[in-house]
Motif scaffolding. Structure first.
Motif, mmCIF file in Angstrom:
data_model
loop_
_atom_site.group_PDB
_atom_site.id
_atom_site.type_symbol
_atom_site.label_atom_id
_atom_site.label_comp_id
_atom_site.label_asym_id
_atom_site.label_seq_id
_atom_site.Cartn_x
_atom_site.Cartn_y
_atom_site.Cartn_z
ATOM 1 N N LEU A 16 -39.623 17.695 19.033
ATOM 2 C CA LEU A 16 -40.849 16.816 18.711
ATOM 3 C C LEU A 16 -42.006 17.147 19.663
ATOM 4 C CD1 LEU A 16 -39.229 13.206 18.837
ATOM 5 C CD2 LEU A 16 -40.541 14.375 16.921
ATOM 6 N N VAL A 20 -43.207 20.278 17.972
ATOM 7 C CA VAL A 20 -43.575 20.011 16.429
ATOM 8 C C VAL A 20 -45.164 19.317 16.754
ATOM 9 C CG1 VAL A 20 -43.594 18.492 14.472
ATOM 10 C CG2 VAL A 20 -41.694 19.976 15.177
ATOM 11 N N MET A 21 -45.328 18.626 17.682
ATOM 12 C CA MET A 21 -46.565 17.717 17.732
ATOM 13 C C MET A 21 -47.484 18.774 18.034
ATOM 14 S SD MET A 21 -46.917 14.910 17.148
ATOM 15 C CE MET A 21 -45.615 14.046 16.298
ATOM 16 N N PHE A 27 -50.489 19.151 9.457
ATOM 17 C CA PHE A 27 -49.977 19.035 8.149
ATOM 18 C C PHE A 27 -51.178 19.323 7.097
ATOM 19 C CE2 PHE A 27 -48.978 16.316 4.596
ATOM 20 C CZ PHE A 27 -48.207 17.202 3.983
ATOM 21 N N TYR A 54 -44.372 7.605 2.594
ATOM 22 C CA TYR A 54 -43.912 6.692 3.567
ATOM 23 C C TYR A 54 -42.804 6.114 3.085
ATOM 24 C CZ TYR A 54 -48.089 7.326 6.088
ATOM 25 O OH TYR A 54 -49.176 7.700 7.003
ATOM 26 N N LEU A 73 -39.988 8.802 2.919
ATOM 27 C CA LEU A 73 -39.656 9.511 4.036
ATOM 28 C C LEU A 73 -38.660 8.311 4.924
ATOM 29 C CD1 LEU A 73 -42.981 11.290 5.495
ATOM 30 C CD2 LEU A 73 -40.827 12.307 4.898
ATOM 31 N N ILE A 105 -34.960 9.264 6.025
ATOM 32 C CA ILE A 105 -34.259 9.211 7.246
ATOM 33 C C ILE A 105 -33.000 8.187 7.454
ATOM 34 C CG2 ILE A 105 -34.806 8.330 9.512
ATOM 35 C CD1 ILE A 105 -37.314 9.402 9.299
ATOM 36 N N ASP A 148 -51.402 10.729 15.322
ATOM 37 C CA ASP A 148 -50.863 12.171 15.249
ATOM 38 C C ASP A 148 -49.431 12.243 14.556
ATOM 39 O OD1 ASP A 148 -52.761 13.268 16.458
ATOM 40 O OD2 ASP A 148 -51.413 13.715 18.356
ATOM 41 N N ILE A 149 -48.651 11.404 14.651
ATOM 42 C CA ILE A 149 -47.365 11.222 14.151
ATOM 43 C C ILE A 149 -47.643 11.124 12.530
ATOM 44 C CG2 ILE A 149 -45.369 9.708 13.926
ATOM 45 C CD1 ILE A 149 -45.202 9.340 16.769
ATOM 46 N N LEU A 150 -48.667 10.229 12.239
ATOM 47 C CA LEU A 150 -48.819 10.068 10.673
ATOM 48 C C LEU A 150 -49.377 11.139 10.337
ATOM 49 C CD1 LEU A 150 -50.172 6.271 10.733
ATOM 50 C CD2 LEU A 150 -47.743 7.148 10.288
ATOM 51 N N GLN A 151 -50.226 11.838 10.957
ATOM 52 C CA GLN A 151 -50.502 13.077 10.415
ATOM 53 C C GLN A 151 -49.537 14.052 10.212
ATOM 54 O OE1 GLN A 151 -53.305 14.221 9.118
ATOM 55 N NE2 GLN A 151 -53.032 16.521 9.475
ATOM 56 N N ASN A 152 -48.526 14.091 11.245
ATOM 57 C CA ASN A 152 -47.431 15.347 10.998
ATOM 58 C C ASN A 152 -46.465 14.515 10.374
ATOM 59 O OD1 ASN A 152 -49.458 17.039 11.700
ATOM 60 N ND2 ASN A 152 -48.748 17.064 14.050
ATOM 61 N N ARG A 153 -46.347 13.615 9.579
ATOM 62 C CA ARG A 153 -45.144 12.771 9.213
ATOM 63 C C ARG A 153 -44.000 13.646 8.929
ATOM 64 N NH1 ARG A 153 -49.447 12.314 6.064
ATOM 65 N NH2 ARG A 153 -49.490 12.756 4.043
ATOM 66 N N TYR A 154 -44.320 14.647 8.063
ATOM 67 C CA TYR A 154 -43.363 15.360 7.389
ATOM 68 C C TYR A 154 -42.505 16.289 8.539
ATOM 69 C CZ TYR A 154 -44.631 14.612 2.652
ATOM 70 O OH TYR A 154 -45.030 13.984 1.316
ATOM 71 N N ALA A 155 -43.153 16.870 9.503
ATOM 72 C CA ALA A 155 -42.582 17.484 10.364
ATOM 73 C C ALA A 155 -41.621 16.668 11.401
ATOM 74 C CB ALA A 155 -43.620 18.364 11.157
ATOM 75 N N VAL A 156 -42.247 15.392 11.684
ATOM 76 C CA VAL A 156 -41.454 14.496 12.607
ATOM 77 C C VAL A 156 -40.352 14.032 11.934
ATOM 78 C CG1 VAL A 156 -41.457 12.132 13.672
ATOM 79 C CG2 VAL A 156 -43.578 13.717 13.784
ATOM 80 N N THR A 157 -40.453 13.893 10.487
ATOM 81 C CA THR A 157 -38.951 13.493 9.770
ATOM 82 C C THR A 157 -38.305 14.672 9.868
ATOM 83 O OG1 THR A 157 -40.629 12.604 8.214
ATOM 84 C CG2 THR A 157 -38.401 12.689 7.633
ATOM 85 N N VAL A 215 -37.713 16.743 11.980
ATOM 86 C CA VAL A 215 -37.125 16.870 13.438
ATOM 87 C C VAL A 215 -35.899 15.922 13.325
ATOM 88 C CG1 VAL A 215 -37.535 16.491 15.818
ATOM 89 C CG2 VAL A 215 -39.056 18.015 14.604
ATOM 90 N N ILE A 216 -36.236 14.599 13.141
ATOM 91 C CA ILE A 216 -35.331 13.477 13.218
ATOM 92 C C ILE A 216 -34.134 13.802 12.464
ATOM 93 C CG2 ILE A 216 -34.995 11.117 12.652
ATOM 94 C CD1 ILE A 216 -38.022 10.635 13.238
ATOM 95 N N LEU A 217 -34.354 14.355 11.237
ATOM 96 C CA LEU A 217 -33.278 14.776 10.402
ATOM 97 C C LEU A 217 -32.422 15.961 11.082
ATOM 98 C CD1 LEU A 217 -34.388 14.704 6.561
ATOM 99 C CD2 LEU A 217 -32.977 13.105 8.021
ATOM 100 N N PHE A 218 -33.325 17.114 11.634
ATOM 101 C CA PHE A 218 -32.411 17.995 12.359
ATOM 102 C C PHE A 218 -31.522 17.470 13.473
ATOM 103 C CE2 PHE A 218 -31.935 22.245 13.287
ATOM 104 C CZ PHE A 218 -31.534 22.341 14.788
ATOM 105 N N LEU A 277 -39.078 20.886 6.792
ATOM 106 C CA LEU A 277 -39.985 21.474 7.748
ATOM 107 C C LEU A 277 -40.762 22.739 7.084
ATOM 108 C CD1 LEU A 277 -41.334 21.327 10.612
ATOM 109 C CD2 LEU A 277 -39.506 22.839 11.192
#
Lengths: 504, 292, 83, 123
Positions: free
Chosen positions: B78, B81-82, B87, C6, C9, C13, D4-13, D15-18, D48
């Motif tokens: 995390l 990635v941050m 993106f 959203y 996604l 999840i 930030d999280i909303l900006q990189n929402r795909y990457a955060v998703t 990582v959670i899936l990983f 990702l």
């Protein structure tokens, strides 16, 4: 028009892949066997020619796959180091096939033999591709090929424990390649390239400018951890004893001698060509690898002492030897990497010799694997006994054998670094531990048991097992010769390694 | 007579020392006398109990260690990635001259308008060849595991293959559906340069068509369409054609010879489609009935 | 457009967390197939149609068939609780 | 932090899936659920990978002659993910075939029972 010899690396990879495809369609197992051995021998000859070409003229060449130059299309990079490793791997693959031939045709069902040799061919192709590749994603695809082929080799013997060992091996490998892939993705997103020379420039730029420092560190850590898991680095070695212990002789020889080396060679190439040794030390990854290497050396030997099943003992000793290699990488100097390359060669010759002789010894004593039942088996097949002795002494590190030279190189590679005392202590301790499980094994096979036990053992040996096996004798002789060459005439080999590491 | 009795005794003691059954009383050959004398050989159920509690100990610490490793990895990922490039920004390092070259010159260099197919078959064809070999290998591995020997009766641990009952609804539904599936698959395979979905999805649809015929109309009709020998011939020929064509393309390209292989990429795509179709049909056939 | 992303996604999840935790294996496989299909729609939103088609056909379709066939082979399709 | 999280929402998703996939691959006792975990992990990595190539306002990389010159997204990551998906299907099929043979041989696919059964048979 480039000289023909520069096409050889690409031709050998394609030859092995096409041979893999053809053997799947061939009818009988024998022809598939001869195709595979022929391909391995031809590949060895090709790489020796490439070695002579690159070493004598002291050059390395990039072979673009197709018209598009480096950063756009795939490419292979060939230098003396790659050529030497590739020829050694091909030769050892051919001898393993020759050595384990009799047991292979006894154990495998007739319909499935040709598919086994498809797997061996594809394994050979992925080994060569991992050595020569200049592109990280091609490395990932050929890692997947070697994963499936290696798991098929483990489960070829079709007995219950092998299936469980194969699926545990598959899951651990998939964890490793998953980590490698996500590391590769991060590296690609931070640098934008996939080909190693372009990656190297971008990584050097990032190192100086210092931005994206965290993703770069995590990417390097993940790729090293992924390849570490796949090559049984210490904390991730749980799958190895069952997988290598239970498999057929030729399979366990190929698996422990060659398959692990493919991933280690890719890691060495990545470290030397993309992340320079200094970057690794800067990010702190070198100390982590050194710690895991030292732990692996000691823990592998301790587990091996407790084991009385001869093949699982050899598998645990593989964990210890992989620990040596990772210690060499963790030292963080080019001498350390040269020592690691040398130990890759020594282990690639020694361990298959030990596995083939252990398989032969257990075959002549009624397929029992525990040391108690193998007592005096050396007298029933003197060649196997001698081979096992040479392999064991080399593993312990007795002078005149390959193992001693690699320990010698590890020792003087450790001098300039800050970790000298720790490393020398670990080497000494590990040597003693090696002796503690190899010497009883040697004594077991050479001391003749009391008469009634021997009769019991002879009772359940089949007649054709006791018949002398010409192929095995030739294979073990070749490997014994290789161990002696690595032990006595090691200077030409280390010169090629130094030139190779400089030219990588 | 006295001597040989003594050295025979010595040899017997040496062998028993090697097996560690009985410690030699006085002349220890080695420095191992501090080692506690090993008990007489453990009986069977002691081995059993020792193994079980070793396994028990393993399963105590393993989940905890695995959970910790997982949490640490997710946290590290995390953070990483941050800090990675944002993106969707156009100036990310990944959009560099390599991708611009694929987009701008992809069409005339590889003859394919779809930049993704151009990259897969043209610029980075070696990855696709490696990946087709992965599929070929997977079918070979599944054959090792599940294929039943035809001439020999099913061996011990495989039960009898239960026959697939023809299902009326499936049959009626499949009758109109299969022609369309094969048509779309052919369209995708032949138009892989202009429309998205090159060799892989076209091959998958072709394989799905074969699966539907085999499921709906029983194994015989599928075997009429693609018998066992034809299957292995098509599979081997597809990959061999891909290998040889691509090998020739590389050999010509690397040595700068004159390239007169036109329409090469359509052939490569068809070969990949064939390999993917055979793989998927092979998986279905081996999983459901153990024979192609 | 953003709201659809959203939702998708969150759906992906949710399915990913739910899939391995289902008590019955058949339910796990079905939840996994829905996750793969949601993933295919996501890739269509990310403007890569090749991926969307392949993920739907290969990721959801073929993987789903293989899982269901394996469940049939290990007699886990019926309602016997197989947790 | 939130935008930030909303900006990189795909990457955060991703990582959670990983994390979910990796945890299931390591912790699940049932072999089939381990394979499911592996599939989720691989799907996460390709999500990702594909999300890195996206450019705002970009169009699918079909370089047709449409008169104007639109902004295309980056074709490289989607090509790599395409290859990766097909590779992960091949490995899933291999793992499931292994599970079928293990079930046929031992009658169970719980890893703990399998280890005990295999250990008994080994030596």
């Amino acid at each position: 028009m480039r000289p023909f010899v520069e096409n050889l690396p690409f031709l050998s990879i394609f030859l092995a892949l096409l041979a893999g495809i053809v053997t799947a369609a061939v009818r009988s197992g024998r022809t598939a066997y001869w195709i595979t051995t022929g391909v391995c021998a031809a590949a060895a000859a090709m790489h020796l020619w490439v070695l002579e070409y690159t070493y004598l003229e002291g050059l390395r060449f990039t072979y673009t796959m197709g018209r598009f130059l480096a950063p756009y299309g795939n490419a292979l990079q060939c230098g003396p180091l790659q050529a030497l490793l590739a020829s050694a791997f091909s030769l050892v693959m051919a001898t393993c096939l020759a050595g384990g031939r009799r047991e292979l045709f006894q154990e495998l069902k007739p319909g499935k033999q040709r598919l086994y040799f498809t797997m061996v061919n594809m394994l050979e192709a992925s080994l060569l591709a991992l050595t020569y590749t200049n592109d990280v994603f091609t490395g990932y695809v050929f890692i997947e090929i070697s994963t499936i082929a290696a798991c098929s080799l483990v489960m070829a013997k079709d007995s219950g424990p092998n299936l469980v060992a194969a699926i545990r091996y598959l899951f651990m490998s998939l964890m490793g390649s998953g980590m490698f892939l996500i590391g590769l993705t991060m590296l690609n997103s931070v640098t934008g390239h996939l080909l190693m020379p372009a990656l190297a420039e971008a990584v050097a730029e990032l190192r100086l400018s210092g931005d994206y420092r965290i993703p770069l560190t995590v990417a390097v850590g993940l790729m090293v951890a992924g390849l570490g898991v796949k090559s049984a680095m210490f904390p991730f070695h749980l799958w190895l004893p069952d997988a290598h212990g239970g498999a057929a002789t030729a399979s366990s020889a190929i698996l422990s001698g060659l398959v692990l080396k493919g991933y280690i060679v890719l890691l060495l190439v990545l470290i030397l060509r993309v992340f320079s040794v200094e970057l690794l030390a800067e990010l702190g990854a070198a100390n982590v690898i050194l710690a895991f290497g030292l732990l692996g050396m000691l823990a592998g030997s301790v587990f091996a002492i407790r084991e009385n099943h001869i093949k699982r003992m050899l598998a645990y000793s593989t964990v210890a030897q992989v620990g040596y290699i990772f210690m060499g990488i963790g030292l963080g100097t080019t001498e350390g990497l040269i020592a690691s390359c040398f130990h890759v060669l020594v282990h690639a010759c020694c361990k298959p010799l030990l596995f083939l002789c252990a398989g032969r010894l257990s075959a002549v004593s009624g397929h029992h694997k525990s040391l108690r039942n193998l007592r005096g088996s050396a007298y029933r097949d003197v060649g196997a006994g001698l081979g096992f002795t040479v392999g064991a002494l080399s593993m312990i590190g007795i002078p005149l054998f390959g193992g001693f030279v690699s320990k010698f190189y590890f020792a003087n590679a450790a001098l300039p670094t800050g970790m000298t005392a720790l490393t020398l202590l670990a080497i000494a301790l590990s040597t003693v531990l090696n002796a503690l499980y190899y010497v009883p094994a040697l004594l077991a096979i050479w001391v003749r048991p009391p008469a009634e036990d021997e009769l019991a053992i002879l009772g359940d040996t089949h007649a054709e097992d006791l018949a002398p096996d010409r192929f095995f004798a030739a294979a073990s002789l070749l490997l014994i010769l290789a161990v002696f060459i690595l032990g006595i005439f090691y200077h030409p080999i280390t010169d090629v390694l130094e030139a190779g590491v400089r030219l990588i | 007579m006295h001597e040989d009795r003594r050295d025979k005794n010595l040899r017997r003691r040496l062998t028993s020392w090697v097996d560690g059954e009985r410690e030699p009383k006085d002349q220890t050959l080695f420095v191992m006398e501090q080692r506690p004398p090993r008990r007489a050989r453990q009986t069977e159920e002691e081995f059993e109990r020792k193994d079980r509690d070793r396994l028990q100990k393993f399963f105590n610490w393993y989940p905890a260690a695995a959970a910790v490793i997982c949490l640490v990895m997710v946290a590290v990922l995390l953070i990483a990635v941050m800090n990675m490039p944002g993106f969707g920004q156009a100036d990310n390092p990944i959009n560099n001259e390599v991708s611009d070259r694929y987009l701008k010159h992809g069409r005339e260099e590889t003859g394919s308008e779809n930049a993704v197919t151009a990259m897969i078959v043209g610029y980075r064809g070696f990855d696709t060849f490696g990946e087709s070999c992965v599929m070929f290998l997977a079918v070979a591995a599944v054959m090792i595991l599940l294929a039943r020997e035809e001439h020999r009766p099913a061996d011990a641990d495989t039960e009898e293959p239960e026959e697939e009952r023809a299902d009326l609804i499936l049959e009626q539904a499949a009758r109109p559906l299969i022609p369309f599936m094969l048509l779309i698959a052919a369209y995708m395979l032949l138009h892989s340069e202009t429309t998205p979905g090159g060799g892989f999805s076209g091959g998958t649809l072709l394989g799905a068509g074969l699966i539907l015929t085999s499921a709906a109309f029983g194994a015989e009709s599928a075997q009429r369409l693609l018998s066992r020998r034809q299957y292995s011939a098509v599979r081997t020929f597809g990959l061999l054609a891909y290998g040889l064509l691509y090998g020739a393309y590389i050999f010509i390209g690397a040595n700068g010879l004159q390239n007169h292989l036109t329409r090469l990429f359509l052939l490569l795509d068809l070969a990949v489609g064939l390999v993917v179709a055979c793989t998927i049909y092979g998986f279905y056939a081996l999983f459901s009935r153990g024979r192609i | 457009m953003i709201v659809l992303e959203y939702i998708l996604l969150a759906g992906v999840i949710g399915c990913a967390i739910a899939a391995p935790l289902c008590r019955r294996l058949l339910a796990s496989v079905i939840v996994y197939i829905t996750m793969a299909l949601l993933m295919a729609v996501l890739w269509a939103l990310l403007q890569s149609p090749d991926l969307a088609i392949t993920e739907a056909a290969v990721g959801a379709g073929v993987t789903g068939i293989l899982f269901l066939l394996t469940l049939k082979r290990i007699h886990a399709l019926r309602d016997r609780s197989d947790a | 932090m939130l935008e930030d999280i909303l900006q990189n929402r795909y990457a955060v998703t991703a990582v959670i899936l990983f994390g979910v996939g990796f945890a299931n691959l390591m912790l699940q006792q049932n072999l089939l659920r381990k394979v499911l975990g592996f599939n989720i992990m691989d799907a996460a990595i390709f999500l990702l990978l594909a999300s890195l190539g996206y450019i705002d306002g970009g169009v699918a990389p079909i370089v047709g002659d449409r008169g104007f010159d639109p902004l295309y997204i980056n074709p490289i990551p989607s090509g790599l993910a395409l290859t990766g998906i097909v590779v992960s299907v091949a490995i899933t099929a291999f793992a499931l075939a292994l599970i079928q043979r293990i079930y046929r041989r031992y009658g169970t696919i719980e890893l703990r029972e399998l280890l005990e059964l295999a250990k008994k048979e080994d030596d």
